[in-house]
Scaffold this active site. Sequence first.
Site, PDB file in Angstrom:
ATOM      1  N   CYS A  46       2.697  -3.582  13.506  1.00  0.00           N
ATOM      2  CA  CYS A  46       1.379  -3.720  12.866  1.00  0.00           C
ATOM      3  C   CYS A  46       0.745  -5.084  13.120  1.00  0.00           C
ATOM      4  O   CYS A  46      -0.456  -5.259  12.921  1.00  0.00           O
ATOM      5  CB  CYS A  46       1.491  -3.453  11.370  1.00  0.00           C
ATOM      6  SG  CYS A  46       2.321  -1.906  10.993  1.00  0.00           S
ATOM      7  N   HIS A  82      -4.079  -6.248   7.099  1.00  0.00           N
ATOM      8  CA  HIS A  82      -3.467  -5.018   7.583  1.00  0.00           C
ATOM      9  C   HIS A  82      -3.613  -3.935   6.518  1.00  0.00           C
ATOM     10  O   HIS A  82      -3.475  -4.199   5.325  1.00  0.00           O
ATOM     11  CB  HIS A  82      -1.986  -5.268   7.892  1.00  0.00           C
ATOM     12  CG  HIS A  82      -1.283  -4.027   8.328  1.00  0.00           C
ATOM     13  ND1 HIS A  82      -1.792  -3.199   9.307  1.00  0.00           N
ATOM     14  CD2 HIS A  82      -0.133  -3.441   7.899  1.00  0.00           C
ATOM     15  CE1 HIS A  82      -0.968  -2.181   9.469  1.00  0.00           C
ATOM     16  NE2 HIS A  82       0.030  -2.293   8.626  1.00  0.00           N
ATOM     17  N   ASN A 142      -2.264   3.994   7.407  1.00  0.00           N
ATOM     18  CA  ASN A 142      -1.739   2.865   8.178  1.00  0.00           C
ATOM     19  C   ASN A 142      -1.734   3.241   9.660  1.00  0.00           C
ATOM     20  O   ASN A 142      -0.965   4.111  10.063  1.00  0.00           O
ATOM     21  CB  ASN A 142      -0.325   2.537   7.680  1.00  0.00           C
ATOM     22  CG  ASN A 142       0.294   1.347   8.400  1.00  0.00           C
ATOM     23  OD1 ASN A 142      -0.250   0.859   9.387  1.00  0.00           O
ATOM     24  ND2 ASN A 142       1.433   0.902   7.902  1.00  0.00           N
TER      25      ASN A 142
HETATM   26  N1  COA Z   1       5.209  11.837  -2.889  1.00  0.00           N
HETATM   27  C1  COA Z   1       5.835  11.896  -4.079  1.00  0.00           C
HETATM   28  N2  COA Z   1       6.875  11.117  -4.398  1.00  0.00           N
HETATM   29  C2  COA Z   1       7.285  10.228  -3.473  1.00  0.00           C
HETATM   30  C3  COA Z   1       6.697  10.128  -2.215  1.00  0.00           C
HETATM   31  C4  COA Z   1       5.612  10.972  -1.930  1.00  0.00           C
HETATM   32  N3  COA Z   1       4.960  10.949  -0.763  1.00  0.00           N
HETATM   33  N4  COA Z   1       7.327   9.155  -1.518  1.00  0.00           N
HETATM   34  C5  COA Z   1       8.303   8.674  -2.306  1.00  0.00           C
HETATM   35  N5  COA Z   1       8.288   9.335  -3.479  1.00  0.00           N
HETATM   36  C6  COA Z   1       9.154   9.144  -4.625  1.00  0.00           C
HETATM   37  C7  COA Z   1      10.496   8.555  -4.259  1.00  0.00           C
HETATM   38  O1  COA Z   1      11.361   9.551  -3.811  1.00  0.00           O
HETATM   39  C8  COA Z   1      10.932   7.944  -5.565  1.00  0.00           C
HETATM   40  O2  COA Z   1      11.464   8.951  -6.373  1.00  0.00           O
HETATM   41  P1  COA Z   1      12.731   8.648  -7.314  1.00  0.00           P
HETATM   42  O3  COA Z   1      12.276   7.589  -8.262  1.00  0.00           O
HETATM   43  O4  COA Z   1      12.975   9.973  -7.941  1.00  0.00           O
HETATM   44  O5  COA Z   1      13.806   8.192  -6.392  1.00  0.00           O
HETATM   45  C9  COA Z   1       9.621   7.477  -6.193  1.00  0.00           C
HETATM   46  O6  COA Z   1       8.574   8.191  -5.507  1.00  0.00           O
HETATM   47  C10 COA Z   1       9.371   5.997  -6.057  1.00  0.00           C
HETATM   48  O7  COA Z   1       9.682   5.622  -4.720  1.00  0.00           O
HETATM   49  P2  COA Z   1       9.469   4.153  -4.195  1.00  0.00           P
HETATM   50  O8  COA Z   1       9.870   4.061  -2.780  1.00  0.00           O
HETATM   51  O9  COA Z   1      10.042   3.174  -5.162  1.00  0.00           O
HETATM   52  O10 COA Z   1       7.877   4.067  -4.320  1.00  0.00           O
HETATM   53  P3  COA Z   1       6.969   2.843  -4.086  1.00  0.00           P
HETATM   54  O11 COA Z   1       6.163   2.576  -5.266  1.00  0.00           O
HETATM   55  O12 COA Z   1       7.711   1.680  -3.475  1.00  0.00           O
HETATM   56  O13 COA Z   1       5.977   3.377  -2.967  1.00  0.00           O
HETATM   57  C11 COA Z   1       5.665   3.207  -0.611  1.00  0.00           C
HETATM   58  C12 COA Z   1       6.496   3.808  -1.731  1.00  0.00           C
HETATM   59  C13 COA Z   1       6.256   3.613   0.714  1.00  0.00           C
HETATM   60  C14 COA Z   1       4.245   3.718  -0.730  1.00  0.00           C
HETATM   61  C15 COA Z   1       5.669   1.666  -0.766  1.00  0.00           C
HETATM   62  O14 COA Z   1       6.980   1.206  -0.944  1.00  0.00           O
HETATM   63  C16 COA Z   1       5.057   0.972   0.396  1.00  0.00           C
HETATM   64  O15 COA Z   1       3.877   1.056   0.635  1.00  0.00           O
HETATM   65  N6  COA Z   1       5.893   0.207   1.142  1.00  0.00           N
HETATM   66  C17 COA Z   1       5.428  -0.564   2.253  1.00  0.00           C
HETATM   67  C18 COA Z   1       4.985   0.348   3.338  1.00  0.00           C
HETATM   68  C19 COA Z   1       4.429  -0.404   4.469  1.00  0.00           C
HETATM   69  O16 COA Z   1       3.639  -1.279   4.273  1.00  0.00           O
HETATM   70  N7  COA Z   1       4.852  -0.033   5.644  1.00  0.00           N
HETATM   71  C20 COA Z   1       4.359  -0.526   6.840  1.00  0.00           C
HETATM   72  C21 COA Z   1       4.475  -1.974   6.951  1.00  0.00           C
HETATM   73  S1  COA Z   1       3.436  -2.412   8.176  1.00  0.00           S
END
Ligand code: COA
Length: 338
Positions: free
Chosen positions: A124, A265, A295
């Site tokens: 990214c 980003h 993204n």
């Molecule tokens: N729909 C529903 N539930 C979802 C889901 C989806 N698409 N994706 C994950 N979950 C669930 C998980 O399984 C978890 O369930 P659990 O508590 O029963 O285990 C719960 O939601 C929370 O998951 P978590 O990973 O802690 O959520 P989060 O608040 O961290 O959000 C992201 C997840 C991926 C959106 C977030 O971590 C994020 O944006 N990370 C950075 C991503 C990024 O920037 N990537 C590229 C870098 S350039």
Amino acid sequence: MASPSQNGSDPPQPVRIAGTGSYVPDRIMTNRELEDLVETSDDWITSRTGIRERRIAAEGELTSHMAAAAARRALEQAGVKGDEVELIIVATITPDTITPATACYVQQELGALRAVAFDVSAACSGFLYALEIARHAIAAGAFRNAVIVGAEKLSAFVNWTDRNTCVLFGDGAGAAVLLPSEDHHGRILSSHLGTDGAQAELLNIPGGGAACPITPDNVEKRLATLAMQGREVFKHAVNAMRRASETAMEKAGLTTGEIALVIPHQANLRIIDAIAERLNLPAEKVFVNLDKYGNTSAAAVAIALDEANRSGRIRTGDRILLVAFGAGLTWASAVVEW
Ligand code: COA
């Protein structure tokens, strides 16, 4: 995170952004459509990420096609013809082929037969890595102009059965044309790059390279798709982009109050909000379009820059801050005087 020993020193000859362009595929995939693919909901995706829809490239529509479309628009705005282009850098993690570089296909599409063309792989952060390489190359007198592109067909590398990742990504391309600066407009004032390879495992495509070649078994295990430890990446993204923003502003001799617009980003609205809060930036100074595109990795900052430019969000004389973060881990920032 370790800080890199040295980077982003100012080149002697100022370099400006003379034109921007972008391209996104026509096909819109909404959050509702994802509800049919994985156990998720529009509400979860919108509230946890800010993403409402993303663009998906057609089957035969490749990263190089999107890159060339964005580059053509940037060249037109800059008043540079395809056959005058001397350097093409495409930042991508979703190249058409492992070799040759996607930039080679773009060279052909643009008719830029005199140009040197190669890819940069910095996820990214790739567009801003390309910006830094190209501005130093122009400042050194090695090239008279450059087209830099961030382009991705992430839909081809997403695991469409993994709700943790498939809801996040989209396809598209953005480009900029760099020229030596005769006046101040569009001048790149400062930049900063960083890498932390110790965190490589947090976000990667494990299969498809020499470490894990394509075999029926590896394909079955979906190893040639994006894998991510979202929560960890989130934390690193906030810290690294805040620090990179501060470093680029410091190098430019500017404070947050003197920045007219920040183009971060576009991965997650909560990441952007957290950075804005830490930098004391009001929401109206932060450009956001991830609700429309998700993204798009290397393309994200480039598409956002073009949209901000063409919509009049950036005015002549404005100082804008570009900042990105991605797999590697990598991060990058730049301050540009428009
Ligand atoms: N729909 C529903 N539930 C979802 C889901 C989806 N698409 N994706 C994950 N979950 C669930 C998980 O399984 C978890 O369930 P659990 O508590 O029963 O285990 C719960 O939601 C929370 O998951 P978590 O990973 O802690 O959520 P989060 O608040 O961290 O959000 C992201 C997840 C991926 C959106 C977030 O971590 C994020 O944006 N990370 C950075 C991503 C990024 O920037 N990537 C590229 C870098 S350039």
